[in-house]
Write a protein that holds these residues in place. Sequence first.
Motif, PDB file in Angstrom:
ATOM      1  N   MET A   1       0.863  -1.178   0.000  1.00 21.42           N
ATOM      2  CA  MET A   1       0.000   0.000   0.000  1.00 21.42           C
ATOM      3  C   MET A   1       0.908   1.240   0.000  1.00 21.42           C
ATOM      4  N   VAL A   5      -1.467   6.596   1.427  1.00 16.38           N
ATOM      5  CA  VAL A   5      -2.766   5.930   1.527  1.00 16.38           C
ATOM      6  C   VAL A   5      -2.839   5.137   2.818  1.00 16.38           C
ATOM      7  N   ARG A  24     -10.921  -1.613  -0.888  1.00 19.43           N
ATOM      8  CA  ARG A  24      -9.615  -1.499  -1.536  1.00 19.43           C
ATOM      9  C   ARG A  24      -9.161  -2.851  -2.081  1.00 19.43           C
ATOM     10  N   GLU A  41      -1.877   3.551  -6.471  1.00 22.42           N
ATOM     11  CA  GLU A  41      -2.546   4.108  -5.300  1.00 22.42           C
ATOM     12  C   GLU A  41      -1.859   5.412  -4.921  1.00 22.42           C
ATOM     13  N   PRO A  48      -7.963   8.517  -0.792  1.00 14.20           N
ATOM     14  CA  PRO A  48      -7.295   7.415  -1.458  1.00 14.20           C
ATOM     15  C   PRO A  48      -7.847   7.230  -2.873  1.00 14.20           C
ATOM     16  N   PHE A  50      -7.362   5.192  -6.744  1.00 16.49           N
ATOM     17  CA  PHE A  50      -6.913   3.941  -7.333  1.00 16.49           C
ATOM     18  C   PHE A  50      -7.130   4.018  -8.837  1.00 16.49           C
TER      19      PHE A  50
END
Length: 134
Positions: A1, A5, A24, A41, A48, A50
Amino acid sequence: MNRDVEQHFANYPEDVRVRLGHLREMVIELANELQLGDVTECLKWGEPSFSVSKGSPLRMDWKASSPTNCFLFFHCQTRLVETFKEVYGTELVFQGNRAIVLNLAEPWPVSSIRHCVEIALTYHQRKHLPLLGM
């Protein structure tokens, strides 16, 4: 990750962290299943975000100003939310042309959300199709 984030997720209340963590994971799993490449990310607008190379970015967040909800945001200049309303208007709750609103006190309709995420991740391959090919 991504570190930013990860830090953002760490600041969520526990129940929000768990629910958005599952969301997620869904995004990453779908990108892998559909062979869309790596998911990038990062934080965009403090949320956050994506994205994959052939898709429309999506964001997710929880806001203290609306503590009972989480939000799954889509690019407002696409036909994504408009199409989602057409297909899932009785099953999902929307905020304008930009978000699906997810109530923390209720079970989330995972298959519908999953389908919406799939459409966003493959948006550039579908944007010319009626109802985005849904």
